[in-house]
Design an enzyme around this catalytic site. Sequence first.
Site, PDB file in Angstrom:
ATOM      1  N   GLY A   1       2.450  -5.986  22.373  1.00  0.00           N
ATOM      2  CA  GLY A   1       2.961  -4.606  22.406  1.00  0.00           C
ATOM      3  C   GLY A   1       4.014  -4.440  23.484  1.00  0.00           C
ATOM      4  O   GLY A   1       4.966  -5.211  23.571  1.00  0.00           O
TER       5      GLY A   1
ATOM      6  N   ASP B   1       4.369  -6.078  11.614  1.00  0.00           N
ATOM      7  CA  ASP B   1       4.949  -6.555  10.349  1.00  0.00           C
ATOM      8  C   ASP B   1       6.452  -6.772  10.508  1.00  0.00           C
ATOM      9  O   ASP B   1       7.006  -7.764  10.023  1.00  0.00           O
ATOM     10  CB  ASP B   1       4.695  -5.535   9.229  1.00  0.00           C
ATOM     11  CG  ASP B   1       3.221  -5.251   9.052  1.00  0.00           C
ATOM     12  OD1 ASP B   1       2.419  -6.166   9.314  1.00  0.00           O
ATOM     13  OD2 ASP B   1       2.870  -4.124   8.667  1.00  0.00           O
TER      14      ASP B   1
ATOM     15  N   GLU C   1      -4.299  -9.271   4.058  1.00  0.00           N
ATOM     16  CA  GLU C   1      -4.807  -8.111   3.310  1.00  0.00           C
ATOM     17  C   GLU C   1      -5.012  -8.449   1.837  1.00  0.00           C
ATOM     18  O   GLU C   1      -5.220  -7.557   1.025  1.00  0.00           O
ATOM     19  CB  GLU C   1      -3.833  -6.925   3.427  1.00  0.00           C
ATOM     20  CG  GLU C   1      -4.026  -6.114   4.690  1.00  0.00           C
ATOM     21  CD  GLU C   1      -3.137  -4.886   4.735  1.00  0.00           C
ATOM     22  OE1 GLU C   1      -3.486  -3.971   5.486  1.00  0.00           O
ATOM     23  OE2 GLU C   1      -2.095  -4.846   4.061  1.00  0.00           O
TER      24      GLU C   1
ATOM     25  N   ASN D   1       0.826  -1.212   0.000  1.00  0.00           N
ATOM     26  CA  ASN D   1       0.000   0.000   0.000  1.00  0.00           C
ATOM     27  C   ASN D   1       0.854   1.253   0.000  1.00  0.00           C
ATOM     28  O   ASN D   1       2.005   1.220   0.448  1.00  0.00           O
ATOM     29  CB  ASN D   1      -0.864   0.078   1.278  1.00  0.00           C
ATOM     30  CG  ASN D   1      -1.883  -1.037   1.382  1.00  0.00           C
ATOM     31  OD1 ASN D   1      -2.425  -1.484   0.375  1.00  0.00           O
ATOM     32  ND2 ASN D   1      -2.142  -1.485   2.602  1.00  0.00           N
TER      33      ASN D   1
END
Length: 305
Positions: free
Chosen positions: A221, A251, A139, A10
Amino acid sequence: MKITVVGSSNADMIIKVPRLPVAGETVMGGNFSVALGGKGANQAVAAARMGGNVTFIGRFGDDVFGKQALNGLKEDGINTDLTVIDSSVPTGIAEIMVDDEGRNIIAVAPGANQNLCENDIANAQKAILASDILLLQMEVPMQTVRFSAKLAFSNNIRVILNPAPAHPLDDELLGYISVLTPNKLEAETLTGISITDERSVELAGRILLERGLMRVIITLGEKGSMVIDNGGAEHVPAFRIKSIDTTAASDVFNGALAVALSEGKNFYESVRFANAAAAISATRLGAQPSIPGRDEVMEMLRKNP
Ligand code: RIB
């Protein structure tokens, strides 16, 4: 080590905002920037910067964003011979807002990514079968993800699936996966468990193992990651950083994990390596611009023994 990534690319349109808006609200932001992104391409770039020999399989529109994305991959030494330029649709676009604490919200117009099809994967069969690891995210169409995973699994190639964006998965697909890497939200979507503490993380992992998976790594996280397999559950701590933008941290984790595992590192060491790479990326704005090189990751590991 050879890593093949099947996935999205993207152009990321990024606005810095003091805080993320709620529905119906307009928030006045700061700087606007455009950066290379897409979960698949980000993972490919991360794997290449960690030293992997990477092939990317994806689709781009025949437009300026597609050209920039393809050039970016090539500059990172990634083999793009099996990518497709699709003039019927534009390159994928992501609208991203990042707040002062580095949190984001993202909406994606998939464009060419949604045309990545089984035929594209069949054309790339030779590269996939020559890989140590096939790395997948979600995606691109789920039937393409399934076809790729099945092809690799049937030929004894290890498959890492990063189940992002969150989406329910059936047991057949899970059976093809060597390592599943959901974050907290994705693990909740896949299991229906509300993750609030270490026990619930482990429970979510066990539910996924019962559905036929070999190993789950749940990324949490700033709380690190939990590796869950039939041998038990092991917590791998995070590195302390000041978060500027967490976009693509998952990613980067996946790309680095693939390289470390393909080099024969054990799971704990591989996840530690991936945690370090992801942490560094979260200290910088943007997806691909934030991805560190291997030297930086090794330095982070040395400084935090
Ligand atoms: O995971 C981060 C990525 O999600 C961004 O680069 C954006 O393109 C979306 O795909």
